[in-house]
Design a protein around this motif. Sequence first.
Motif, short mmCIF file in Angstrom:
data_model
loop_
_atom_site.label_atom_id
_atom_site.label_comp_id
_atom_site.label_asym_id
_atom_site.label_seq_id
_atom_site.Cartn_x
_atom_site.Cartn_y
_atom_site.Cartn_z
N GLU A 157 0.86 -1.18 0.00
CA GLU A 157 0.00 0.00 0.00
C GLU A 157 0.89 1.23 0.00
O GLU A 157 2.00 1.20 0.54
CB GLU A 157 -0.91 0.05 1.24
N LYS A 158 0.40 2.31 -0.57
CA LYS A 158 1.20 3.52 -0.61
C LYS A 158 1.44 4.03 0.80
O LYS A 158 0.50 4.32 1.55
CB LYS A 158 0.51 4.60 -1.45
N GLN B 147 -1.04 -5.14 -7.51
CA GLN B 147 -1.79 -5.01 -8.76
C GLN B 147 -3.17 -4.39 -8.56
O GLN B 147 -3.70 -3.76 -9.47
CB GLN B 147 -1.91 -6.38 -9.43
N SER C 196 -3.77 -1.87 -6.97
CA SER C 196 -3.60 -0.41 -6.98
C SER C 196 -3.49 0.16 -8.38
O SER C 196 -3.47 1.37 -8.56
CB SER C 196 -2.35 -0.02 -6.18
N PHE C 197 -3.43 -0.70 -9.40
CA PHE C 197 -3.28 -0.24 -10.78
C PHE C 197 -4.57 0.44 -11.25
O PHE C 197 -5.67 0.08 -10.83
CB PHE C 197 -2.98 -1.39 -11.73
N THR C 198 -4.40 1.37 -12.18
CA THR C 198 -5.56 1.99 -12.84
C THR C 198 -5.73 1.41 -14.25
O THR C 198 -6.40 2.00 -15.09
CB THR C 198 -5.37 3.51 -12.93
N PHE C 199 -5.10 0.26 -14.48
CA PHE C 199 -5.14 -0.41 -15.78
C PHE C 199 -5.18 -1.91 -15.52
O PHE C 199 -4.87 -2.37 -14.41
CB PHE C 199 -3.92 -0.03 -16.63
N SER D 105 7.60 4.59 -9.77
CA SER D 105 6.34 4.54 -9.03
C SER D 105 6.59 4.04 -7.62
O SER D 105 7.61 3.38 -7.34
CB SER D 105 5.34 3.61 -9.72
N GLN E 246 5.01 1.71 -6.27
CA GLN E 246 4.93 0.26 -6.35
C GLN E 246 6.30 -0.36 -6.65
O GLN E 246 6.65 -1.42 -6.12
CB GLN E 246 3.92 -0.17 -7.41
#
Length: 480
Positions: A118-119, A355, A357-360, A412, A414
């Motif tokens: 997590e960020k 994964q 957390s990805f926006t894709f 990033s 990540q």
Amino acid sequence: MQKMYFFFSALLMVGIINAQTKNTEIIKDQAVNDIQAKYDDYKKVALQIWNYAEVGYKEVKSSALHQKTLSDNGFTVESGVAEIPTAFVATYGSGKPVIGILAEFDALPGLAQAAIPEKSTIEGQNAGHACGHHLFGTASVAAAIELKKLMVEGKLKGTIKLYGCPAEEGGSGKVYMVRAGLFNNVDVVIHWHPGNANEVTMTSALANSSAKFRFHGLSAHAAAAPERGRSALDGVESMDYMVNMMREHIPQETRIHYVITNGGKAPNVVPDFAEVYYYVRHPKRDQVKDIFERVVNAAKGAALGTGTTVDYEIIGGTHDLLLNKTLGEVMQKDLEKVGGVNYTPDEIAFAKKIQASFTFPAPDLSVATAIKPLSISPDAGGGSTDVGDVSYVVPTVGMSAATWVPGVPAHSWQAVACGGTDIGIKGMMVAAKTMALTAIDLYSSPLLIDKATQEFKQQLGNYQYKALLGDRKPALNYRD
């Protein structure tokens, strides 16, 4: 009788080649086992540098740790080369062939992140290894140490050089090292880069010129006497506007990015100083030169129009990347021998959280285990690297290893998180083993080096290398 002589000579030659190949494979198996046996040692080094997280040209502790590791293992280390305090060359062996391995170790500002999915920033820390250079340098050191061990045992002959290369992230450290002649008389250079898949790098890079533009104006009270002021920030914003208008009228492959690094200190004070930091990129170095000059002219026009003055400092400049098919095919075979990364159940759980957390769409985790087939493309990828300048003076080959969860982009949070775990370390070991095996192939077969050299000379043609950053001194304070 003569036919029979040639027949038996051919059989003898085949036998010799087969014996040499078998012996080389035995040496490779040993190298893989030796490097894996030191997993914990190299993990400790990499995570120490992950914690240091030092930015370009400030990598004092990171560079010192690599130098000590190499010195403790019998290398002769020359520090502070190319007028860069954190640059070094570590050497072992003598004679030909001379094979160089590149090592990087700089972090990126503003990307401190804990090794969790997590960020989560780290209090009191600014930088983070979002491009995995803590892994980059350590894998290269591991490969060099193994090659030295094989030389001591009499299984390889030649010279190994490990290049400690600072400030890849915008500082163009290797360009100064090339310019200083440190790669003269080197036969082949091997490198790698952390990534989210396992593949040999056969895609070029974007040439790049970068500079800081500094505008100077006159301070005044922004409300009581604005007519007495000349805003340096107006100069920056006018320049940015003109450059943005330019985008419609430059080749579509061009990339221009900027950040305002100093825009003044208070709204009620007309700023007498402002600074903007620009990158100009294009697949061709000549186009970069031309477009950069247009950016310079925009800065001059902005200063004239706002009643300010402007000067600029070249920060970096890198060539595109020359690809060597001969070397790429050798490294591909070795990468396939080593294989990819296998995750434990805990690492799979970590990866899936990353994964999420990805926006894709996220790639399948099996990408980390697989080896991509060799695919050669002269087109430039999305980034720039000072390895490009090395590739213009010596045949060069590189690869990427899955040090990040599939799909994780460079630069990033990540990437930082993965690099602080065994997910990153496992990919690092894939790279260390592959680079060592590629070097073993080259030490064992001078004909491969000759073939790669001929290909390099054909690609270079009549071009005479000249650094895009001119004759400036290393920009040691570019991160200030």
